[in-house]
Every structure is written in C-alpha cells, then in structure tokens.
Write an enzyme that holds these catalytic residues in place. Structure first.
Site, mmCIF file in Angstrom:
data_model
loop_
_atom_site.group_PDB
_atom_site.id
_atom_site.type_symbol
_atom_site.label_atom_id
_atom_site.label_comp_id
_atom_site.label_asym_id
_atom_site.label_seq_id
_atom_site.Cartn_x
_atom_site.Cartn_y
_atom_site.Cartn_z
ATOM 1 N N ARG A 110 0.820 -1.209 0.000
ATOM 2 C CA ARG A 110 0.000 0.000 0.000
ATOM 3 C C ARG A 110 0.859 1.267 0.000
ATOM 4 N NH1 ARG A 110 -5.350 1.190 1.289
ATOM 5 N NH2 ARG A 110 -5.709 -1.034 1.633
ATOM 6 N N TYR A 217 0.676 -13.020 -0.716
ATOM 7 C CA TYR A 217 1.163 -12.708 -2.056
ATOM 8 C C TYR A 217 2.423 -11.860 -1.929
ATOM 9 C CZ TYR A 217 -1.899 -8.657 -1.055
ATOM 10 O OH TYR A 217 -2.537 -7.594 -0.465
ATOM 11 N N ASP A 294 -13.824 5.081 0.375
ATOM 12 C CA ASP A 294 -14.425 4.538 1.588
ATOM 13 C C ASP A 294 -15.417 5.491 2.235
ATOM 14 O OD1 ASP A 294 -13.094 2.163 1.343
ATOM 15 O OD2 ASP A 294 -11.637 2.548 2.932
#
Length: 387
Positions: A110, A217, A294
């Site tokens: 991120r 991942y 969001d």
C-alpha cells in the site's frame, strides 16, 4: 482547460489512495486541485493490496501504471487452498484474464502505491496541505467553503466543488448530513510483511478454513510476502493499524497446515485492524459536494475492491465533469453511475466473507464448487473486471 469542464477548481479532503487518484484525474482535465490532509506527513500505513484490471486500467489511463509496476508484482495465478491440510482446491491462471481485460492483475504494498500516486499528483500540480483539519463545510455564492485549521490557525479554503475522500469515518460525510456509522464485521485482520525467499512463481494464495482465512502474495518487487490473517471476533474492535497480539494469530491457526503455521511464525510482529464497512448510502452528496472511496462506500476486503473502487470513482468523477457543463449536475451524474455498482460490490464482499469461513458440509460443498470451477474462477467477477 476545456470549456466543457464543469468546474475550475476542486478541494479534495483526504490524501489517501482515493484522494490522490482523484487529484490526478482532476488535474488531467484542467482543474486546480487542493488536497486537505490532517496527517502531518504524507505517508501510508498498512500492508499489501491487490489491484484488479478495472483499477490498473484506470492507472494506465492516468499515466501512473508504469511507476506503480516498478514496485508491484504481476502474479501468475490465484490458488485457493484448504487451510487445515494445505491441499490445492483450485487454481486460476491470470494470463488469459489479463489478455481478455487488457490490463493486469497487480499486487503491491500500500505504501508503494500511495507514494507513486502522491508523486504523480504533486508533479501534476496538486497542492497538498498537510496537518490541516476540516471542521465544517459551507456553500456560498456558487462556491464551497471549507472551515479548516492548521497548527491552531484558521485555514480558509474555497473551491467550485468539494470531494470527501476522507475514509470510512468521514468528516465530510457527516457534514453532508449522513448518519451512517461503520458496521463491524465480527472479523479482525492481522497483517504483516516478511522477507521473501524468491522461490517459485509469484502467486496469490487464499487459504480457507472455519472462522478464519489467510491471504498471501509477494510485494515490494518480490522482496517481501504480504500476509493477511483474518479471524473471528464477536466484540466490536475499533482498532486501525495497531500492534496485534502474535499469540492470537498463532492460536487461531494452530490446527492448520504446517506450511501455514511456518509462514505465520516468520513474521516478527503483526498490525491489527478491525474490519468495518458501511451500509450503501441513499445518496452521496448534495449541491457542489460529493464523496469518494471509503467515505462513500466503505467495503470489506473480501473482493479485493476497496482501493480499486476508489480509483474507479476518481476516473468516473473526471469523466462526469467533462460531460456536464453544470457542476452540480456533474456530481449527481457521477453518483448515479457509481452508487449501484459500489453498492453491489459492498453486498457481495459481505457475502464472500461468510463463504470464506464456512465449516462442515457447507465448506465441503463450497470446495466442490471451486474444484469444478477451476480455471474459470475469475469469470464470476467479469462484471467487475471488465468495467
């Protein structure tokens, strides 16, 4: 700036992934953009995230995908595993879908995505105001005024439009009259990154089990593995990126496969998040204000669409502002396009959270369906990825 664009300038509240992408999209159509961010420094916390083709396509169109790819990883496949045995349930290679959708599946830390977007937005001329708190929003003479402060001093700001991209606990959403509160999903996510041995092909692995699941991942150009361990928790936990109890993680997965327990043991520590979403809103904005990301449609991570939908929002908002000569009309058009799609994804993410954590005969039936689906797992979400 084209005469068709409905606004000259914009104020974006929140310099997260959604807010920065929004700034980049609006700068590309000629708007002057200021971003109000309450944090004292431009940084992102968290761990990894998945970007599906509907998001990477937008990033490419905004001219930032190449920079994002430098720190990201293109996984070869999605593998769904049985958590307690470690057996492969189903595998779906990404290459055919990447060719079909014309954009890649990408996994990235991120902070790396946030950094690439921040550099692009600033290089494009966006003004980022750090350490600034929003206290109110007022409409006046066809402009939107933000009542804000920085360092205890008033910070007067105004623009043609205001976009609240300030997260699931949005101040802008409350200012626009919404009473919606975040809904706890009875789940905690423990996140960590661990060094990668660079062994084998890069894949996204989803381990399923009763009342828990695990996603792994590679990130950071393959130098690290992102680990997300999701466990059940009945009591609401309003925690965001706080130190997590390592013992809780190990206890939740103590009966799982050796490879899972060994992977979890390699993490020196975990950060803990309570998982929340919001119910779909009846409207997003009013007048010359709207919401994005969001703040508008906080969703659970069980479709890997939180960041992707914020990125889509930014692109759609820019397009609406180009297509409509009136700013308010443009914002309502943007909302009309985005609200049904994001509401459906919110609902399906909730449902996926239940499916992931099935036990007994229900889990057996789920796994049987996944085996039969096999290489066509992604087809179920064509409506998401092809948009």
């Amino acid at each position: 700036m084209s005469a068709q664009v409905a606004a000259r300038d914009a104020l974006v509240v929140g310099a997260g992934i959604g807010g920065l992408t929004c700034a980049l999209a609006l700068r590309r159509i000629g708007l002057d953009v200021s971003i109000l961010e309450q944090a004292p420094a431009l940084q992102e916390v968290g761990a990894g995230l998945q970007l599906t083709p509907n998001a990477t396509r937008v990033l490419r169109n905004l001219g930032v995908l190449d920079a994002v790819l430098q720190a990201g990883v293109l996984p070869a496949a999605l593998e769904v595993m049985e958590g307690r045995t470690g057996r492969l349930i189903a595998r779906c290679d990404y290459a055919p879908a990447t060719a079909r959708y014309g954009a890649p599946f990408l996994v990235i830390h991120r902070a790396d995505l946030h950094g690439a977007l921040a550099r692009a937005a600033q290089d494009a001329g966006s003004r980022i105001l750090l350490g600034a708190s929003l206290e109110g929003v007022e409409a006046d003479n066809g402009k939107i005024a933000a009542i804000a402060s920085r360092g205890g001093e008033p910070l007067p700001l105004e623009a043609d439009i205001l976009i609240g991209a300030d997260g699931i606990r949005s101040t802008v959403r409350a200012q626009l009259g919404h009473s919606a509160m975040p809904v706890f999903a009875s789940r905690l996510a423990y996140r960590a990154t661990i060094p990668s041995p660079h062994e084998g092909e890069p894949v996204v692995r989803l381990y399923l089990g009763a009342d828990a699941h695990l996603v792994t991942y590679p990130v950071q150009s393959g130098d690290a593995i992102n680990v997300v361990a999701v466990v059940k928790e009945d009591r609401p936990v309003a925690r965001w990126s706080e130190p997590g109890e390592t013992s809780t993680v190990h206890a939740a997965f103590s009966a799982w496969a050796d490879e899972v327990r060994a992977l979890l043991a390699r993490a020196p520590d975990y950060r803990c998040w309570g998982l929340y979403d919001i119910d779909p809103l009846p409207r997003w904005g009013t007048g010359r204000s709207t919401l994005l990301g969001d703040a508008a449609h906080g969703m659970l991570p069980f479709l890997a669409q939180g960041a992707a939908q914020a990125i889509e929002d930014a692109s759609s908002l820019g397009q609406a502002l180009q297509e409509h000569a009136d700013a308010e009309q443009a914002l309502r058009a943007y909302e009309a396009v985005r609200r049904p799609r994001t509401a459906r994804i919110q609902r399906e993410a909730r449902a996926n959270g239940m499916v992931y954590h099935l036990a007994g005969p229900a889990a057996f039936a789920r796994d049987a369906v996944l085996r039969l689906t096999g290489s066509h797992l992604i087809d179920r979400y064509d409506w998401i990825y092809s948009a």
